[in-house]
Write a protein that holds these residues in place. Sequence first.
Motif, short mmCIF file in Angstrom:
data_model
loop_
_atom_site.label_atom_id
_atom_site.label_comp_id
_atom_site.label_asym_id
_atom_site.label_seq_id
_atom_site.Cartn_x
_atom_site.Cartn_y
_atom_site.Cartn_z
N ILE A 42 0.84 -1.20 0.00
CA ILE A 42 0.00 0.00 0.00
C ILE A 42 0.87 1.25 0.00
O ILE A 42 0.64 2.19 -0.78
CB ILE A 42 -0.97 -0.01 1.20
CG1 ILE A 42 -1.98 -1.15 1.05
CG2 ILE A 42 -1.66 1.34 1.38
CD1 ILE A 42 -2.76 -1.48 2.31
N ASP A 43 1.90 1.28 0.85
CA ASP A 43 2.78 2.44 0.93
C ASP A 43 3.55 2.64 -0.37
O ASP A 43 3.76 3.78 -0.81
CB ASP A 43 3.77 2.29 2.09
CG ASP A 43 3.11 2.40 3.46
OD1 ASP A 43 1.94 2.85 3.54
OD2 ASP A 43 3.76 2.03 4.45
N ALA B 278 3.30 5.91 -2.70
CA ALA B 278 4.50 6.69 -3.04
C ALA B 278 4.63 6.89 -4.55
O ALA B 278 4.97 7.98 -5.01
CB ALA B 278 5.75 6.01 -2.48
N VAL B 279 4.33 5.85 -5.30
CA VAL B 279 4.39 5.95 -6.77
C VAL B 279 3.37 6.97 -7.26
O VAL B 279 3.66 7.79 -8.13
CB VAL B 279 4.17 4.57 -7.43
CG1 VAL B 279 4.02 4.71 -8.94
CG2 VAL B 279 5.31 3.63 -7.10
N ARG B 280 2.17 6.94 -6.68
CA ARG B 280 1.12 7.86 -7.10
C ARG B 280 1.43 9.30 -6.73
O ARG B 280 0.91 10.23 -7.35
CB ARG B 280 -0.22 7.44 -6.49
CG ARG B 280 -0.71 6.12 -7.05
CD ARG B 280 -2.09 5.72 -6.54
NE ARG B 280 -3.09 6.53 -7.23
CZ ARG B 280 -3.94 7.35 -6.63
NH1 ARG B 280 -3.94 7.49 -5.33
NH2 ARG B 280 -4.82 8.03 -7.33
N PHE C 270 4.11 0.26 -15.63
CA PHE C 270 4.25 1.45 -14.79
C PHE C 270 4.93 1.09 -13.47
O PHE C 270 5.90 1.73 -13.04
CB PHE C 270 2.85 2.04 -14.53
CG PHE C 270 2.86 3.48 -14.20
CD1 PHE C 270 2.74 4.44 -15.19
CD2 PHE C 270 2.99 3.89 -12.89
CE1 PHE C 270 2.75 5.79 -14.87
CE2 PHE C 270 2.99 5.24 -12.57
CZ PHE C 270 2.87 6.19 -13.56
N LEU C 271 4.41 0.03 -12.81
CA LEU C 271 4.97 -0.39 -11.53
C LEU C 271 6.38 -0.95 -11.69
O LEU C 271 7.25 -0.74 -10.83
CB LEU C 271 4.06 -1.42 -10.86
CG LEU C 271 2.69 -0.91 -10.43
CD1 LEU C 271 1.82 -2.07 -9.97
CD2 LEU C 271 2.82 0.14 -9.34
N LEU C 272 6.61 -1.67 -12.78
CA LEU C 272 7.94 -2.21 -13.06
C LEU C 272 8.95 -1.06 -13.15
O LEU C 272 10.03 -1.13 -12.54
CB LEU C 272 7.92 -3.02 -14.36
CG LEU C 272 9.26 -3.50 -14.91
CD1 LEU C 272 10.01 -4.35 -13.90
CD2 LEU C 272 9.04 -4.25 -16.21
N GLY C 273 8.61 -0.03 -13.87
CA GLY C 273 9.50 1.13 -13.96
C GLY C 273 9.78 1.75 -12.61
O GLY C 273 10.92 2.12 -12.31
N ALA C 274 8.75 1.83 -11.78
CA ALA C 274 8.93 2.41 -10.44
C ALA C 274 9.83 1.54 -9.56
O ALA C 274 10.69 2.07 -8.84
CB ALA C 274 7.56 2.61 -9.78
N ILE C 275 9.64 0.25 -9.61
CA ILE C 275 10.47 -0.66 -8.80
C ILE C 275 11.92 -0.57 -9.24
O ILE C 275 12.83 -0.44 -8.41
CB ILE C 275 9.95 -2.11 -8.89
CG1 ILE C 275 8.58 -2.23 -8.21
CG2 ILE C 275 10.95 -3.07 -8.24
CD1 ILE C 275 7.87 -3.57 -8.46
N ILE C 276 12.15 -0.65 -10.55
CA ILE C 276 13.51 -0.59 -11.06
C ILE C 276 14.15 0.76 -10.75
O ILE C 276 15.33 0.83 -10.38
CB ILE C 276 13.55 -0.91 -12.58
CG1 ILE C 276 13.11 -2.36 -12.83
CG2 ILE C 276 14.94 -0.64 -13.16
CD1 ILE C 276 13.94 -3.42 -12.13
#
Length: 149
Positions: free
Chosen positions: A67-68, A72-74, A116-122
């Motif tokens: 959730i956090d 944070a990504v948003r 989108f999430l993959l980019g944020a994690i990397i």
Amino acid sequence: MTITDEEVETLRAQLEGRTEDHLRMLEQLDSEQANTSYAMLIGAGFLVAAERRFIRNGKYVPDSEVIDFVAAVRQVNEDTAKILDPHIAERIINAALDRGEIDDIDNDTVIGTEIFLLGAIISDEHLDADELDAFLTETRALADRWLTQ
């Protein structure tokens, strides 16, 4: 069918934040290719990244960390907050961790959210060139296995 070098380079452009290059390279992929093997590459990359980010010492992180992370990504900017549905993003992460189902979410939404999430994690991992190469090699191998099953 196997993952091509062009698909890997297209994903690399996305993960390195080269948005214009990514979009140009994506347009050059055959539409069937983009809908099958490139989508599989994104899914494999997302799974590898999600497991690295949300599993520690063989255990899932608490739901609050998922959730956090999504929150944070948003918070990056207003456009991100509008584009990324937090409930869908959390469900997709949890599904990658075998903690839920996403069969009711359409494929385009799943793939768009995963990339989108993959980019944020990397981005959070601050990988150097060798680490990104290793990640993409692992991702490609997994996607190739999925394509042959």
